[in-house]
Scaffold this active site. Structure first.
Site, PDB file in Angstrom:
ATOM      1  N   TYR A  11      40.858   5.912  40.234  1.00  0.00           N
ATOM      2  CA  TYR A  11      42.088   5.956  41.049  1.00  0.00           C
ATOM      3  C   TYR A  11      41.790   6.209  42.530  1.00  0.00           C
ATOM      4  N   ARG A  35      35.764   6.274  32.396  1.00  0.00           N
ATOM      5  CA  ARG A  35      37.200   6.531  32.367  1.00  0.00           C
ATOM      6  C   ARG A  35      37.933   5.496  31.517  1.00  0.00           C
ATOM      7  N   ASP A  74      25.275   5.492  35.444  1.00  0.00           N
ATOM      8  CA  ASP A  74      25.781   6.743  34.869  1.00  0.00           C
ATOM      9  C   ASP A  74      25.083   7.875  35.624  1.00  0.00           C
ATOM     10  N   THR A 144      38.261  20.356  44.467  1.00  0.00           N
ATOM     11  CA  THR A 144      39.692  20.429  44.186  1.00  0.00           C
ATOM     12  C   THR A 144      40.295  21.737  44.684  1.00  0.00           C
ATOM     13  N   SER A 179      41.060  25.864  34.429  1.00  0.00           N
ATOM     14  CA  SER A 179      40.716  25.061  33.236  1.00  0.00           C
ATOM     15  C   SER A 179      39.208  24.871  33.236  1.00  0.00           C
ATOM     16  N   TYR A 181      37.781  22.065  33.286  1.00  0.00           N
ATOM     17  CA  TYR A 181      37.537  21.043  34.319  1.00  0.00           C
ATOM     18  C   TYR A 181      37.406  21.705  35.686  1.00  0.00           C
ATOM     19  N   HIS A 182      38.411  22.533  36.051  1.00  0.00           N
ATOM     20  CA  HIS A 182      38.377  23.153  37.377  1.00  0.00           C
ATOM     21  C   HIS A 182      37.126  24.040  37.535  1.00  0.00           C
ATOM     22  N   LYS A 185      34.152  22.232  38.865  1.00  0.00           N
ATOM     23  CA  LYS A 185      34.201  21.981  40.316  1.00  0.00           C
ATOM     24  C   LYS A 185      33.657  23.192  41.086  1.00  0.00           C
ATOM     25  N   VAL A 254      59.024  19.385  33.046  1.00  0.00           N
ATOM     26  CA  VAL A 254      58.603  20.525  33.880  1.00  0.00           C
ATOM     27  C   VAL A 254      58.069  21.615  32.954  1.00  0.00           C
ATOM     28  N   GLU A 328      48.842  29.633  33.372  1.00  0.00           N
ATOM     29  CA  GLU A 328      48.969  29.601  34.839  1.00  0.00           C
ATOM     30  C   GLU A 328      50.169  30.439  35.249  1.00  0.00           C
TER      31      GLU A 328
HETATM   32  P1  NAD Z   1      39.415   8.699  37.785  1.00  0.00           P
HETATM   33  O1  NAD Z   1      39.213   9.163  36.394  1.00  0.00           O
HETATM   34  O2  NAD Z   1      40.486   7.707  38.047  1.00  0.00           O
HETATM   35  O3  NAD Z   1      38.051   8.117  38.382  1.00  0.00           O
HETATM   36  C1  NAD Z   1      36.794   8.696  38.143  1.00  0.00           C
HETATM   37  C2  NAD Z   1      35.779   7.556  38.070  1.00  0.00           C
HETATM   38  O4  NAD Z   1      34.480   8.115  37.863  1.00  0.00           O
HETATM   39  C3  NAD Z   1      36.055   6.610  36.889  1.00  0.00           C
HETATM   40  O5  NAD Z   1      36.018   5.279  37.321  1.00  0.00           O
HETATM   41  C4  NAD Z   1      34.928   6.929  35.916  1.00  0.00           C
HETATM   42  O6  NAD Z   1      34.553   5.808  35.134  1.00  0.00           O
HETATM   43  C5  NAD Z   1      33.828   7.389  36.847  1.00  0.00           C
HETATM   44  N1  NAD Z   1      32.845   8.269  36.181  1.00  0.00           N
HETATM   45  C6  NAD Z   1      33.095   9.411  35.478  1.00  0.00           C
HETATM   46  N2  NAD Z   1      31.943   9.917  35.007  1.00  0.00           N
HETATM   47  C7  NAD Z   1      30.952   9.100  35.430  1.00  0.00           C
HETATM   48  C8  NAD Z   1      29.542   9.100  35.278  1.00  0.00           C
HETATM   49  N3  NAD Z   1      28.924  10.022  34.537  1.00  0.00           N
HETATM   50  N4  NAD Z   1      28.819   8.127  35.883  1.00  0.00           N
HETATM   51  C9  NAD Z   1      29.447   7.171  36.626  1.00  0.00           C
HETATM   52  N5  NAD Z   1      30.782   7.096  36.785  1.00  0.00           N
HETATM   53  C10 NAD Z   1      31.521   8.058  36.193  1.00  0.00           C
HETATM   54  O7  NAD Z   1      39.631  10.001  38.679  1.00  0.00           O
HETATM   55  P2  NAD Z   1      40.258  10.117  40.149  1.00  0.00           P
HETATM   56  O8  NAD Z   1      41.655  10.565  40.029  1.00  0.00           O
HETATM   57  O9  NAD Z   1      39.924   8.908  40.925  1.00  0.00           O
HETATM   58  O10 NAD Z   1      39.416  11.344  40.697  1.00  0.00           O
HETATM   59  C11 NAD Z   1      38.218  11.114  41.441  1.00  0.00           C
HETATM   60  C12 NAD Z   1      37.656  12.430  41.912  1.00  0.00           C
HETATM   61  O11 NAD Z   1      38.621  13.091  42.730  1.00  0.00           O
HETATM   62  C13 NAD Z   1      37.320  13.395  40.780  1.00  0.00           C
HETATM   63  O12 NAD Z   1      36.127  14.062  41.088  1.00  0.00           O
HETATM   64  C14 NAD Z   1      38.485  14.353  40.774  1.00  0.00           C
HETATM   65  O13 NAD Z   1      38.096  15.604  40.282  1.00  0.00           O
HETATM   66  C15 NAD Z   1      38.866  14.405  42.237  1.00  0.00           C
HETATM   67  N6  NAD Z   1      40.278  14.748  42.431  1.00  0.00           N
HETATM   68  C16 NAD Z   1      41.275  13.948  41.943  1.00  0.00           C
HETATM   69  C17 NAD Z   1      42.612  14.292  42.141  1.00  0.00           C
HETATM   70  C18 NAD Z   1      43.767  13.479  41.602  1.00  0.00           C
HETATM   71  O14 NAD Z   1      44.937  13.939  41.722  1.00  0.00           O
HETATM   72  N7  NAD Z   1      43.558  12.317  41.054  1.00  0.00           N
HETATM   73  C19 NAD Z   1      42.919  15.459  42.864  1.00  0.00           C
HETATM   74  C20 NAD Z   1      41.862  16.256  43.341  1.00  0.00           C
HETATM   75  C21 NAD Z   1      40.549  15.882  43.129  1.00  0.00           C
HETATM   76  N1  USQ Z   2      52.909  19.909  35.386  1.00  0.00           N
HETATM   77  C1  USQ Z   2      54.204  19.917  34.892  1.00  0.00           C
HETATM   78  N2  USQ Z   2      54.602  18.840  34.166  1.00  0.00           N
HETATM   79  C2  USQ Z   2      53.808  17.762  33.943  1.00  0.00           C
HETATM   80  C3  USQ Z   2      52.502  17.768  34.447  1.00  0.00           C
HETATM   81  C4  USQ Z   2      52.073  18.860  35.166  1.00  0.00           C
HETATM   82  O1  USQ Z   2      54.958  20.863  35.096  1.00  0.00           O
HETATM   83  O2  USQ Z   2      54.259  16.829  33.268  1.00  0.00           O
HETATM   84  C5  USQ Z   2      52.450  21.045  36.206  1.00  0.00           C
HETATM   85  C6  USQ Z   2      51.215  21.749  35.666  1.00  0.00           C
HETATM   86  O3  USQ Z   2      51.555  22.752  34.740  1.00  0.00           O
HETATM   87  C7  USQ Z   2      50.595  22.283  36.952  1.00  0.00           C
HETATM   88  C8  USQ Z   2      50.997  21.263  38.020  1.00  0.00           C
HETATM   89  O4  USQ Z   2      52.084  20.520  37.475  1.00  0.00           O
HETATM   90  O5  USQ Z   2      51.171  23.502  37.292  1.00  0.00           O
HETATM   91  C9  USQ Z   2      49.900  20.311  38.395  1.00  0.00           C
HETATM   92  O6  USQ Z   2      49.419  19.680  37.218  1.00  0.00           O
HETATM   93  P1  USQ Z   2      48.789  18.205  37.302  1.00  0.00           P
HETATM   94  O7  USQ Z   2      48.537  17.739  35.908  1.00  0.00           O
HETATM   95  O8  USQ Z   2      49.581  17.352  38.205  1.00  0.00           O
HETATM   96  O9  USQ Z   2      47.435  18.505  38.099  1.00  0.00           O
HETATM   97  P2  USQ Z   2      46.124  19.275  37.670  1.00  0.00           P
HETATM   98  O10 USQ Z   2      46.019  19.494  36.220  1.00  0.00           O
HETATM   99  O11 USQ Z   2      45.985  20.472  38.554  1.00  0.00           O
HETATM  100  O12 USQ Z   2      44.992  18.229  38.047  1.00  0.00           O
HETATM  101  C10 USQ Z   2      45.161  17.205  39.041  1.00  0.00           C
HETATM  102  C11 USQ Z   2      44.027  16.206  38.873  1.00  0.00           C
HETATM  103  C12 USQ Z   2      42.699  16.919  39.108  1.00  0.00           C
HETATM  104  C13 USQ Z   2      42.723  17.591  40.468  1.00  0.00           C
HETATM  105  C14 USQ Z   2      43.915  18.528  40.607  1.00  0.00           C
HETATM  106  C15 USQ Z   2      44.098  19.040  42.019  1.00  0.00           C
HETATM  107  O13 USQ Z   2      44.056  15.655  37.551  1.00  0.00           O
HETATM  108  O14 USQ Z   2      41.645  15.978  39.053  1.00  0.00           O
HETATM  109  O15 USQ Z   2      41.541  18.322  40.631  1.00  0.00           O
HETATM  110  O16 USQ Z   2      45.128  17.777  40.331  1.00  0.00           O
HETATM  111  S1  USQ Z   2      44.593  20.723  42.077  1.00  0.00           S
HETATM  112  O17 USQ Z   2      45.792  20.868  41.249  1.00  0.00           O
HETATM  113  O18 USQ Z   2      44.846  21.046  43.445  1.00  0.00           O
HETATM  114  O19 USQ Z   2      43.488  21.483  41.518  1.00  0.00           O
END
Ligand code: NAD
Ligand code: USQ
Length: 393
Positions: A11, A35, A74, A144, A179, A181-182, A185, A254, A328
């Protein structure tokens, strides 16, 4: 500038790769399509029909001056990462390639381990490969805002000056991620800070907020270039999900009271922030953190905004507060700085009714692709007994 965009099929990565190429950079995308595989395993899919990488690049490269090339890679495999850096000798590497869903990392032990290995080992490999093959390259790493959690003090950009027992130091800001995941990071950030000090690498850690929206000027140019848009309960993020829910007549999901406040930005600003970081690189040995967001909203505020705009479009939109599957705070202090990117010239794209209308219209266009069965959350952060009661409610 020669830039390697790892995770460039995703994305944020796809939109960024096109933006950088369109602005004159020589871009190579690397990705292993993990992904797309995870989507398949979970039975979810992007709302928008995304083309294969071959189709995407055939379309882009047929019409523009700055062609993009692709390498299947990869990042968890060290030798190929090293070989690519040696061959390409990039000026900069943008690292998006991680498992980025908090719910995915909370499914079960296997998914937590998979997330940890993919993200932490991938990041570590990249740092060792940079040391060996491209020590002057500037690493721009996606972190993040969720690394900080929701402390009862204002959140600074990466570091805080602390005076303790009469002595003062500037130290990494305390982290309370929400989480597995977090948590990965946070570990990445520690790795980055360490190698900048120990090996003199240069890195910018973009602590990004929740991204919303789908189109950038480049991804909107042709159907083959369209970006992914996730709405399912695993990968869909709050505002994107609410827009799809409004479009298909599903109550807005929500979690809890919706008092959780988070930082947000439009995908159009994600790509511009990465460009700003690349054009103003960190110095050798410097580790810097940019808080990458433009606005703060509570989840309930977002749901209200989507309901209001949806109703002006003739939709009936219901907001449903459901028991929160996550661990949370729903009432908390949340003040945070984003001065660094603004100082470099970021002009924020603010969330306006027009943006929400565009997102809801997009969801209505692809309404037939929405699977209502993947909207409700089925992953819980809670202890086993409590989780069962929330999810069966
Ligand atoms: P996404 O899942 O759409 O894209 C991640 C891409 O990385 C995918 O194309 C996947 O195939 C690739 N990938 C994953 N593991 C891999 C590996 N081992 N080798 C090679 N490629 C690999 O995610 P996104 O939303 O585009 O997020 C991208 C980055 O931005 C992430 O690090 C995410 O944590 C960070 N981020 C995203 C958001 C959000 O709201 N989408 C917010 C904050 C931070
Ligand atoms: N939430 C709802 N309803 C929903 C989905 C989410 O109330 O249907 C709430 C969650 O409980 C949370 C907030 O919305 O409080 C954000 O959740 P989210 O799913 O939109 O985002 P999050 O899980 O935090 O993760 C996303 C991305 C991640 C990135 C992160 C940025 O998937 O890759 O790191 O946003 S941050 O939140 O600043 O850490």
């Amino acid at each position: 500038m020669k830039v390697l965009v790892i995770g460039g099929d995703g994305y944020c990565g796809w939109a960024t790769a096109l933006h950088l190429a369109d602005n004159g950079m020589q871009v190579v995308i690397a990705d292993n399509f993990a992904r797309r595989a995870w989507d398949g395993q979970l039975g979810v899919a992007s709302l928008t029909p995304i083309a294969s990488m071959d189709e995407r690049l055939a379309c882009w490269n047929s019409s523009v001056e700055h062609a993009i090339s692709f390498v299947h890679l990869d990042v968890t495999e060290y030798e190929p990462v090293c070989a690519l850096l040696e061959e390409m000798r990039p000026d900069a590497v943008v690292h998006f390639a991680q498992q980025r869903s908090a719910p995915y990392s909370m499914i079960d032990r296997d998914h937590a381990v998979q997330t940890l290995v993919n993200n932490t080992v991938g990041n570590l490999n990249l740092l060792w490969a940079l040391r060996e093959a491209a020590p002057d390259a500037h690493l721009v790493k996606l972190g993040t805002m969720g690394e900080y959690g929701t402390p009862n003090i204002d959140i600074e950009e990466g570091f805080i000056e602390i005076t303790h027992k009469g002595r003062t130091d500037t130290l990494p800001f305390p982290k309370q991620p929400g989480s597995f995941y977090h948590l990965t990071k946070v570990h990445d950030s520690d790795q980055l800070y360490f190698v900048c000090r120990a090996w003199g690498l240069r890195a910018t850690d973009l602590h990004q907020g929740v991204v919303y929206g789908v189109h950038t000027p480049q991804t909107a140019r042709a159907p083959q270039l369209i970006n992914r848009f996730d709405y399912d309960h695993v990968f869909g993020t709050a505002l994107n999900r609410f827009c799809v829910e409004a479009a298909v007549g599903h109550p807005l999901t929500v979690y809890g009271t919706g008092g959780q406040t988070r930082s947000f930005l439009n995908i159009r600003d994600t790509v511009r922030c990465v460009e700003l970081a690349l054009r103003n690189p960190a110095q050798a040995g410097q580790y810097r953190v940019f808080n990458q967001f433009t606005e703060l909203f509570s989840v309930a505020d977002l749901a209200r905004a989507v309901a209001r705009v949806g109703e002006t479009m003739g939709l009936t939109v219901k907001v449903e507060h459901q028991e929160n599957p996550r661990f949370e705070k729903e009432r908390h202090h949340y003040e945070t700085r984003n001065a660094n990117l603004r100082a470099l010239g970021l002009q924020p794209t603010l969330l306006e009714d027009g943006t929400l209308r565009e997102m809801i219209e997009l969801a209505m266009t692809f309404k037939d692709r929405v699977d209502p069965a993947v909207i409700r959350p089925s992953i819980s952060w809670k202890p086993r007994a409590k989780a069962a009661s929330i999810l069966s409610a």
